[in-house]
Write a protein that holds these residues in place. Structure first.
Motif, PDB file in Angstrom:
ATOM      1  N   ARG A   1       0.883  -1.187   0.053  1.00  0.00           N
ATOM      2  CA  ARG A   1       0.093  -0.014   0.003  1.00  0.00           C
ATOM      3  C   ARG A   1       0.694   1.168   0.100  1.00  0.00           C
ATOM      4  O   ARG A   1       1.814   1.310   0.907  1.00  0.00           O
ATOM      5  CB  ARG A   1      -0.802  -0.218   1.300  1.00  0.00           C
ATOM      6  CG  ARG A   1      -2.135   1.131   1.215  1.00  0.00           C
ATOM      7  CD  ARG A   1      -2.313   1.327   2.387  1.00  0.00           C
ATOM      8  NE  ARG A   1      -2.965   0.371   3.349  1.00  0.00           N
ATOM      9  CZ  ARG A   1      -4.148  -0.166   3.343  1.00  0.00           C
ATOM     10  NH1 ARG A   1      -5.264   0.512   2.736  1.00  0.00           N
ATOM     11  NH2 ARG A   1      -4.513  -1.518   4.149  1.00  0.00           N
ATOM     12  N   GLY A   2       0.535   2.084  -0.926  1.00  0.00           N
ATOM     13  CA  GLY A   2       1.561   3.340  -1.023  1.00  0.00           C
ATOM     14  C   GLY A   2       2.507   3.372  -1.856  1.00  0.00           C
ATOM     15  O   GLY A   2       3.256   4.369  -2.157  1.00  0.00           O
ATOM     16  N   ARG A   3       2.879   2.150  -2.437  1.00  0.00           N
ATOM     17  CA  ARG A   3       4.149   1.964  -3.129  1.00  0.00           C
ATOM     18  C   ARG A   3       3.545   2.153  -4.639  1.00  0.00           C
ATOM     19  O   ARG A   3       2.284   1.834  -5.024  1.00  0.00           O
ATOM     20  CB  ARG A   3       4.821   0.643  -2.951  1.00  0.00           C
ATOM     21  CG  ARG A   3       5.145   0.541  -1.490  1.00  0.00           C
ATOM     22  CD  ARG A   3       6.536   1.067  -1.491  1.00  0.00           C
ATOM     23  NE  ARG A   3       6.797   0.990   0.066  1.00  0.00           N
ATOM     24  CZ  ARG A   3       7.529   0.164   0.924  1.00  0.00           C
ATOM     25  NH1 ARG A   3       7.872  -1.030   0.227  1.00  0.00           N
ATOM     26  NH2 ARG A   3       7.670   0.336   2.212  1.00  0.00           N
ATOM     27  N   THR A   4       4.479   2.450  -5.591  1.00  0.00           N
ATOM     28  CA  THR A   4       4.207   2.348  -6.894  1.00  0.00           C
ATOM     29  C   THR A   4       5.009   1.400  -7.995  1.00  0.00           C
ATOM     30  O   THR A   4       6.219   0.983  -7.519  1.00  0.00           O
ATOM     31  CB  THR A   4       4.622   3.628  -7.722  1.00  0.00           C
ATOM     32  OG1 THR A   4       5.904   4.028  -7.364  1.00  0.00           O
ATOM     33  CG2 THR A   4       3.588   4.635  -6.819  1.00  0.00           C
ATOM     34  N   ALA A   5       4.541   0.978  -8.987  1.00  0.00           N
ATOM     35  CA  ALA A   5       5.320  -0.111  -9.829  1.00  0.00           C
ATOM     36  C   ALA A   5       5.090   0.101 -11.114  1.00  0.00           C
ATOM     37  O   ALA A   5       3.728   0.375 -11.765  1.00  0.00           O
ATOM     38  CB  ALA A   5       4.921  -1.397  -9.287  1.00  0.00           C
ATOM     39  N   LEU A   6       6.234  -0.193 -11.809  1.00  0.00           N
ATOM     40  CA  LEU A   6       6.110  -0.192 -13.325  1.00  0.00           C
ATOM     41  C   LEU A   6       6.521  -1.695 -13.578  1.00  0.00           C
ATOM     42  O   LEU A   6       7.645  -2.134 -13.328  1.00  0.00           O
ATOM     43  CB  LEU A   6       7.057   0.746 -13.830  1.00  0.00           C
ATOM     44  CG  LEU A   6       7.393   0.382 -15.449  1.00  0.00           C
ATOM     45  CD1 LEU A   6       6.274   0.603 -16.110  1.00  0.00           C
ATOM     46  CD2 LEU A   6       8.684   1.536 -15.820  1.00  0.00           C
ATOM     47  N   VAL A   7       5.592  -2.241 -14.755  1.00  0.00           N
ATOM     48  CA  VAL A   7       5.835  -3.792 -15.091  1.00  0.00           C
ATOM     49  C   VAL A   7       5.715  -3.597 -16.512  1.00  0.00           C
ATOM     50  O   VAL A   7       4.809  -3.241 -17.031  1.00  0.00           O
ATOM     51  CB  VAL A   7       4.727  -4.666 -14.576  1.00  0.00           C
ATOM     52  CG1 VAL A   7       5.088  -6.002 -15.050  1.00  0.00           C
ATOM     53  CG2 VAL A   7       4.562  -4.459 -12.789  1.00  0.00           C
ATOM     54  N   THR A   8       6.968  -4.234 -17.114  1.00  0.00           N
ATOM     55  CA  THR A   8       7.229  -4.231 -18.534  1.00  0.00           C
ATOM     56  C   THR A   8       6.730  -5.416 -19.092  1.00  0.00           C
ATOM     57  O   THR A   8       6.696  -6.336 -18.315  1.00  0.00           O
ATOM     58  CB  THR A   8       8.574  -3.869 -18.984  1.00  0.00           C
ATOM     59  OG1 THR A   8       9.359  -4.912 -18.728  1.00  0.00           O
ATOM     60  CG2 THR A   8       9.013  -2.499 -18.435  1.00  0.00           C
TER      61      THR A   8
ATOM     62  N   ARG B   1       6.815   8.974  -8.707  1.00  0.00           N
ATOM     63  CA  ARG B   1       7.885   8.194  -8.087  1.00  0.00           C
ATOM     64  C   ARG B   1       7.551   6.774  -8.442  1.00  0.00           C
ATOM     65  O   ARG B   1       6.389   6.312  -9.017  1.00  0.00           O
ATOM     66  CB  ARG B   1       7.560   8.169  -6.370  1.00  0.00           C
ATOM     67  CG  ARG B   1       8.640   7.598  -5.691  1.00  0.00           C
ATOM     68  CD  ARG B   1       8.360   7.637  -4.249  1.00  0.00           C
ATOM     69  NE  ARG B   1       7.594   6.555  -3.923  1.00  0.00           N
ATOM     70  CZ  ARG B   1       6.466   6.723  -3.387  1.00  0.00           C
ATOM     71  NH1 ARG B   1       5.851   7.906  -3.267  1.00  0.00           N
ATOM     72  NH2 ARG B   1       5.677   5.745  -2.912  1.00  0.00           N
ATOM     73  N   ILE B   2       8.512   5.997  -8.785  1.00  0.00           N
ATOM     74  CA  ILE B   2       8.486   4.472  -9.010  1.00  0.00           C
ATOM     75  C   ILE B   2       9.412   3.933  -7.836  1.00  0.00           C
ATOM     76  O   ILE B   2      10.556   4.075  -7.851  1.00  0.00           O
ATOM     77  CB  ILE B   2       9.005   4.175 -10.444  1.00  0.00           C
ATOM     78  CG1 ILE B   2       8.230   4.925 -11.557  1.00  0.00           C
ATOM     79  CG2 ILE B   2       8.938   2.576 -10.722  1.00  0.00           C
ATOM     80  CD1 ILE B   2       8.717   4.679 -13.145  1.00  0.00           C
ATOM     81  N   ASP B   3       8.658   3.080  -7.056  1.00  0.00           N
ATOM     82  CA  ASP B   3       9.288   2.123  -6.142  1.00  0.00           C
ATOM     83  C   ASP B   3       9.843   0.774  -6.767  1.00  0.00           C
ATOM     84  O   ASP B   3      10.989   0.487  -6.524  1.00  0.00           O
ATOM     85  CB  ASP B   3       8.420   1.966  -5.026  1.00  0.00           C
ATOM     86  CG  ASP B   3       8.017   3.149  -4.241  1.00  0.00           C
ATOM     87  OD1 ASP B   3       9.067   4.341  -4.124  1.00  0.00           O
ATOM     88  OD2 ASP B   3       6.825   3.586  -3.933  1.00  0.00           O
ATOM     89  N   ILE B   4       8.835   0.403  -7.468  1.00  0.00           N
ATOM     90  CA  ILE B   4       9.309  -1.220  -7.994  1.00  0.00           C
ATOM     91  C   ILE B   4       9.185  -1.057  -9.554  1.00  0.00           C
ATOM     92  O   ILE B   4       8.324  -0.826 -10.206  1.00  0.00           O
ATOM     93  CB  ILE B   4       8.088  -2.137  -7.631  1.00  0.00           C
ATOM     94  CG1 ILE B   4       8.089  -1.962  -6.080  1.00  0.00           C
ATOM     95  CG2 ILE B   4       8.460  -3.626  -8.011  1.00  0.00           C
ATOM     96  CD1 ILE B   4       6.733  -2.299  -5.451  1.00  0.00           C
TER      97      ILE B   4
END
Length: 281
Positions: free
Chosen positions: A20-27, A114-117
């Motif tokens: 929760r509260g984290r951000t992610a980019l998945v290619t 922001r990107i965390d993951i």
């Protein structure tokens, strides 16, 4: 240096939404039968906001065909553990040297800056062969997509993380390899095996380089996963080589990737980790 205290009972209790509260980019998250989609759904279910990268022309040229992007996004949105977390998406041809940095910028803007993951799941299918058949064009094509673009994504991600306050938690990079160094290797896919092997080899170096930004870097080998690319007797022959008698399914490595993204995996970095279900090569 003082020893860290033992975790409290409250800290030992698992948060049902650890991202929760984290951000992610998945290619490479453009097919509902694919690993990228399964990873995105797991991250979303754990509470993360997710940006999905897709390159529909690649899938459209493959035997399995392309999904409608709207349906892929809807499937991830339906899995959200935090209903307020956004799910966004966008295309990119990562064979273009400028595309990785542009994708990081767009994803960060869509996710609040922001990107965390970062989960670099994409890869080039086809355009490969045996040692006898492989040529410079095949090698260059796989290098551009499978390796160069991943390194440029990590570079742009690191620059983004460097602008955050020191010690910002949750920094994670997960790359994907293919077990090319196990058993008999991948003699029928020389270009792919070479470039995926490069990612496995550079994992430790990247983990050291990103440690100053409080980012862990790990690479996952998912083993054979049923993403609708094989059928018939060949499919059954592969299934028989798993102790469980079945192929890996996309959610099998997705669970490992999602765990690596949580704080529970904060001490795991620089590792190439197999999620192969005991596959006998």
């Amino acid at each position: 240096m003082p020893r860290l205290p033992q975790p409290t009972p409250e800290e030992l209790r698992r948060d049902p939404l650890p991202l929760r509260g984290r951000t992610a980019l998945v290619t490479g998250a453009s097919r509902r039968a694919g690993i990228g989609y399964a990873v995105a759904r797991r991250l979303a279910a754990y509470g993360a906001a997710v940006y999905l990268h897709h390159h529909v022309p690649h899938d459209a040229d493959m035997p399995w065909g392309a999904d409608r992007v709207e349906e892929v996004v809807a499937g991830v949105r339906a899995a959200l553990g935090d209903p307020g977390a956004p799910v966004a998406d966008g295309p990119a041809d990562l064979s273009d040297p400028a595309a990785p940095a542009e994708l990081i910028t767009r994803a960060a803007e869509a996710l609040g800056g922001r990107i965390d993951i970062l989960v670099a799941n994409h890869a080039l299918s086809g355009s490969d062969g045996t040692l006898e058949a492989v040529d410079a064009a095949m090698l260059d094509a796989h290098w551009a997509v499978d390796t160069r673009s991943v390194l440029l994504l990590v570079q742009a991600y690191a620059r983004l993380r460097a602008g955050l306050p020191s010690g910002t938690p949750g920094g994670r990079v997960v790359m994907m390899t293919s077990g090319q160094d196990l058993g008999d290797g991948m003699p029928g896919e020389i270009a792919y095996a070479l470039q995926k092997g490069a990612l496995a080899s550079v994992t430790r170096s990247l983990s050291t380089a990103l440690a100053e930004h409080a980012v862990t870097v790990n690479t996952v080998n998912p083993g054979p996963v049923d993403t609708d690319y094989l059928t018939g007797d060949a499919y059954e022959a592969v299934a028989a080589r798993f102790p469980a008698g079945r192929w890996g399914m996309p959610d099998d490595p997705a669970r490992l990737v999602a765990w690596l993204a949580t704080d529970e995996a904060a001490w795991i970095t620089g590792q190439v980790i197999g999620s192969e279900g005991g596959f006998r090569r």
